[in-house]
Design an enzyme around this catalytic site. Structure first.
Site, mmCIF file in Angstrom:
data_model
loop_
_atom_site.group_PDB
_atom_site.id
_atom_site.type_symbol
_atom_site.label_atom_id
_atom_site.label_comp_id
_atom_site.label_asym_id
_atom_site.label_seq_id
_atom_site.Cartn_x
_atom_site.Cartn_y
_atom_site.Cartn_z
ATOM 1 N N ARG A 76 0.858 -1.183 0.000
ATOM 2 C CA ARG A 76 0.000 0.000 0.000
ATOM 3 C C ARG A 76 0.896 1.236 0.000
ATOM 4 N NH1 ARG A 76 -2.198 3.037 4.628
ATOM 5 N NH2 ARG A 76 -3.848 4.324 3.772
ATOM 6 N N HIS A 120 -2.350 11.100 0.727
ATOM 7 C CA HIS A 120 -1.824 10.857 2.078
ATOM 8 C C HIS A 120 -1.116 12.149 2.501
ATOM 9 C CE1 HIS A 120 -0.464 7.496 4.989
ATOM 10 N NE2 HIS A 120 -0.045 8.641 5.525
ATOM 11 N N GLU A 165 -6.825 8.746 6.224
ATOM 12 C CA GLU A 165 -7.015 9.445 7.503
ATOM 13 C C GLU A 165 -7.412 10.911 7.320
ATOM 14 O OE1 GLU A 165 -3.561 8.871 9.953
ATOM 15 O OE2 GLU A 165 -3.782 6.702 10.005
ATOM 16 N N ASN A 294 -7.287 2.170 9.937
ATOM 17 C CA ASN A 294 -5.944 2.309 10.524
ATOM 18 C C ASN A 294 -6.108 2.353 12.034
ATOM 19 O OD1 ASN A 294 -5.081 2.609 7.934
ATOM 20 N ND2 ASN A 294 -4.365 4.723 8.146
ATOM 21 N N TYR A 296 -3.970 2.226 15.881
ATOM 22 C CA TYR A 296 -2.743 2.189 16.691
ATOM 23 C C TYR A 296 -3.032 2.042 18.181
ATOM 24 C CZ TYR A 296 -0.361 3.415 12.427
ATOM 25 O OH TYR A 296 0.127 3.374 11.162
ATOM 26 N N GLU A 361 -3.503 0.059 8.165
ATOM 27 C CA GLU A 361 -2.281 0.413 8.920
ATOM 28 C C GLU A 361 -2.424 -0.114 10.338
ATOM 29 O OE1 GLU A 361 -1.035 4.529 9.185
ATOM 30 O OE2 GLU A 361 -1.466 4.828 7.039
HETATM 31 O O1 IFM Z 1 3.056 7.648 9.939
HETATM 32 C C1 IFM Z 1 1.691 7.721 10.105
HETATM 33 C C2 IFM Z 1 0.970 7.545 8.787
HETATM 34 O O2 IFM Z 1 1.382 8.479 7.851
HETATM 35 C C3 IFM Z 1 -0.519 7.700 8.968
HETATM 36 N N1 IFM Z 1 -0.998 6.867 10.036
HETATM 37 C C4 IFM Z 1 -0.292 6.881 11.279
HETATM 38 C C5 IFM Z 1 1.195 6.655 11.046
HETATM 39 C C6 IFM Z 1 1.951 6.675 12.396
HETATM 40 O O3 IFM Z 1 1.787 7.895 13.021
#
Ligand code: IFM
Length: 457
Positions: A76, A120, A165, A294, A296, A361
């Site tokens: 990706r 992006h 995002e 995405n 985290y 992500e």
């Molecule tokens: O590095 C970023 C990415 O560009 C977009 N999502 C989160 C990642 C980590 O912060």
């Protein structure tokens, strides 16, 4: 519980143009808002820029070979808008498109499926100067750009993503100002969110008009896994507010054709939303073939105990307090909590039955360093990935239609306002020499991708 992923599950890694390409002034590329932001004092740690980044523009072959060695089934990446349409208007740059044609051909030659993101975060600076995302015109420009890229690469890219995002573009870019273009104006941020939504819808329409019928369209959201600190009604209300601003401001129009009523009410003191024109939400709700998530870390909120004025990415956020969840953290100081990923995958399966999901992500930054032999051991990243892939398996077992997983990131790279200080890669990059060294997590991930099974590290 099963430890085996379904056959055909897509195993990939993700990157973004500005974070890896470098070659900022080559072949006709013009500055994006991030080039400008990096040159604004105190905006990016250490004054770092994406001028060279990981030099992927010149090392494309080597990087694709590395992906093939790691057994990735998909890659990706994002297209740099100012590289392929330098002024954000008018005809495409042949040299710019040639880079992506060659990249995609390389990927296909190695049996790696290209997954292309159009945006992006690197808006051509000329479009920011003309008003940026708060201006409606930017959404129209995006549709035009989408058509140009679709015409050029539609014969060889099967999976397309309009935006990555959009929350970050709108709220970090225009409300808190910690991302480019660094503005701090809540109303502008809400306008930006709407025009990003519109760009998504018009861009999807433009792609559909030029892509083969088999091409798949998607969008990637960093949907918030937002939790109330306690079940107290005031804390639950804080959760609702943040969920509206983090997620439903995008999924409302994109998936359901309307902005949520509670979001409009919460933000009534900031804007009348008169920038939403008749027909916009119909255009935004363009049929999608997949939704990219995405993830985290979760967000924990409560009702306020005091007022905390000042720039924040959450317009009206004086009504909410943010908390650090307890437990392990990554080098970003983000909590390690895979249950948030499970929650999002099961939430969207219930909310939009029949819409396939992709984890576009997921990953973690740690302070990786080569040892005396030059090897890079990152057991914490392996543990993070293992726990999050277990969460994907749990979601699959509970009926979530998850079709693939993309590790963020293939390479250590430019982490936006943190510059090069945070390493998310499964491949270590020595920025002085640009040498690439797969970390132990890369070997581990390659094994998972090859076998489709989660094994202990
Ligand atoms: O590095 C970023 C990415 O560009 C977009 N999502 C989160 C990642 C980590 O912060």
């Amino acid at each position: 519980m099963t430890v085996t992923f379904p056959p055909g599950f897509l195993w990939g890694a993700a990157t973004a143009a500005y974070q890896i390409e470098g070659a900022a002034r080559e072949d006709g590329r013009t500055p994006s808002i991030w080039d400008t932001f990096c040159r604004t004092p105190s905006r990016v740690l250490g004054g770092d820029t994406g001028d060279t980044a990981t030099d992927h523009y010149h090392r494309r072959h080597e990087d694709v070979r590395l992906m093939a060695e790691l057994g990735l089934g998909a890659y990706r990446f994002s297209v740099s808008w100012p590289r392929v349409q330098p002024t954000g208007r008018g005809p495409a740059s042949r040299r710019g498109l040639d880079f992506y044609r060659a990249l995609v051909d390389d990927l296909l030659a190695h049996d790696i499926r290209p997954v292309l993101t159009l945006y992006h975060w690197d808006l051509p600076q000329e479009l920011e100067d003309a008003g940026g995302w708060p201006a409606r015109e930017t959404a129209l420009r995006f549709a035009d750009y989408a058509r140009l890229v679709g015409e050029a690469l539609g014969d060889r890219v099967g999976l397309w993503t309009t935006l990555n995002e959009p929350w970050c573009s709108a709220f970090l870019g225009y409300a808190s100002g910690v991302h480019a273009p660094g503005r701090t104006d809540d109303e502008a941020a809400l306008r930006a969110a709407h025009h990003l939504n519109l760009a998504h819808g018009l861009g999807a329409q433009a792609l559909r008009a030029v892509l083969p019928a088999t091409a798949q369209l998607s969008v990637t959201l960093n949907a918030g896994a937002v939790r109330a600190r306690t079940p107290d009604p005031a804390d639950l209300d804080a959760q609702r507010r943040v969920d509206a601003l983090a997620t439903r401001i995008f999924t409302g129009p994109m998936l359901h054709g309307a902005y949520p009523a509670d979001l409009l009410a919460d933000t009534a003191g900031i804007t009348t939303w008169s920038f939403v024109h008749d027909g916009d939400t119909d255009a935004i709700k363009h049929p999608l073939d997949a939704l990219g998530i995405n993830y985290y870390a979760p967000t924990v909120v409560s009702a306020p105990t005091d007022n905390r004025p000042g720039p924040s990415p959450w317009p009206g956020s004086h009504a909410v307090v943010f908390h650090q969840p307890p437990g392990k953290r990554t080098a970003m100081d983000w909590a390690v909590d895979p249950t948030g990923l499970y929650d999002l995958l099961t939430r969207f399966t219930a909310e939009v039955p029949g819409l396939p999901l992709l984890v576009t992500e997921n990953g973690a930054a740690y302070d990786d360093k080569p040892d005396a032999d030059g090897a890079v051991h990152d057991p914490e990243r392996i543990a993070y990935l293992h726990a999050h892939l277990e969460a994907v398996l749990r979601a699959l077992a509970d009926g979530a239609d998850v079709r693939g997983y993309f590790l963020w990131s293939l390479l250590d790279n430019f982490e936006w306002a943190y510059g090069y200080s945070k390493r998310f890669g499964m491949v270590y990059v020595d920025y002085a020499t640009q040498a690439r060294t797969p970390k132990s997590s890369a070997r581990w991930y390659a094994r998972v991708a090859r076998t489709g099974r989660l094994t202990p590290s």
